[in-house]
Write a protein that holds these residues in place. Structure first.
Motif, short mmCIF file in Angstrom:
data_model
loop_
_atom_site.label_atom_id
_atom_site.label_comp_id
_atom_site.label_asym_id
_atom_site.label_seq_id
_atom_site.Cartn_x
_atom_site.Cartn_y
_atom_site.Cartn_z
N LEU A 19 47.34 38.89 44.04
CA LEU A 19 47.38 37.44 43.80
C LEU A 19 46.88 37.13 42.39
O LEU A 19 47.48 36.32 41.68
N ARG A 26 49.18 32.91 48.02
CA ARG A 26 47.77 32.56 48.23
C ARG A 26 47.43 32.54 49.71
O ARG A 26 46.41 33.06 50.14
N TYR A 28 41.02 31.63 45.04
CA TYR A 28 41.34 30.62 46.03
C TYR A 28 40.71 29.27 45.74
O TYR A 28 41.21 28.24 46.14
#
Length: 199
Positions: free
Chosen positions: A159, A68, A29
């Protein structure tokens, strides 16, 4: 008094161990930026949103950003105050016996379905489905499974797999554009050598 001192030392040791463990892994992230300096002293390590891999189409970029956001909400959107461990809606929903674990798997499949729109290869698909399946099996174990489910974070793992796949895809797109650009330059040079203007 002694137990308070032991708790304080344990918290500090656990926090340091968690920071070492997290420092060795890439955070999907955020990107860690070098610290700013003020008067010659470093202030603090800064974090910025992770970059989009180069060479992606607008559709792939949209898919990556959507995944995300969903993965963050499901796996990391909340924090346990005392031990600073992140958890998300997936962990909260998973506390409900059986129904919560089924809903957790369905939420993982919605993230996978969004990832699939990027044209995943078989290897990435199998890793993602394995992550979702293992997450579902871990969640079925009462209480201890919910803790393991929280720490496993299948959506964040998916992810990371998507980012690896899209990075390869973006590099292939850049290479393709470079080759096509080089081929176009060769055509222009050949036309110039012949004396005719390029089309």
């Amino acid at each position: 008094m002694a137990s308070a001192a032991v708790n304080l030392v344990a918290k500090k040791l656990l926090r340091e161990e968690a920071q070492k463990r997290l420092a060795s892994k890439q955070d999907p992230y955020y990107t860690t930026l070098p610290p700013k300096r003020k008067g010659g002293k470093p202030i603090k390590v800064r974090r910025s949103d992770s970059d989009i891999p180069p060479g992606l189409s607008p559709a792939d970029t949209k898919i990556l950003l959507k995944v995300r956001r969903r993965a963050y909400r499901l796996d990391n959107s909340m924090t346990v105050p005392i031990i600073h461990t992140k958890y998300g809606l997936s962990a909260v929903i998973g506390l409900l016996p059986v129904v919560g674990d089924f809903a957790d798997v369905l939420l993982g499949l919605t993230v996978y379905n969004t990832c699939r729109k990027a044209g995943l290869d078989k290897e990435t698909t199998s890793k993602m489905l394995f992550n979702i399946g293992l997450d579902g099996v871990l969640g079925l174990v009462p209480l201890l499974g919910d803790v393991a489910d929280t720490l496993f974070r299948c959506n964040t793992r998916n992810l990371v797999e998507l980012e690896k796949f899209l990075t390869k895809k973006g590099l292939a797109n850049l290479e393709k554009m470079r080759v096509e650009g080089a081929a176009g330059e060769v055509v222009v040079e050949m036309e110039e050598m012949r004396g005719s203007p390029p089309p």
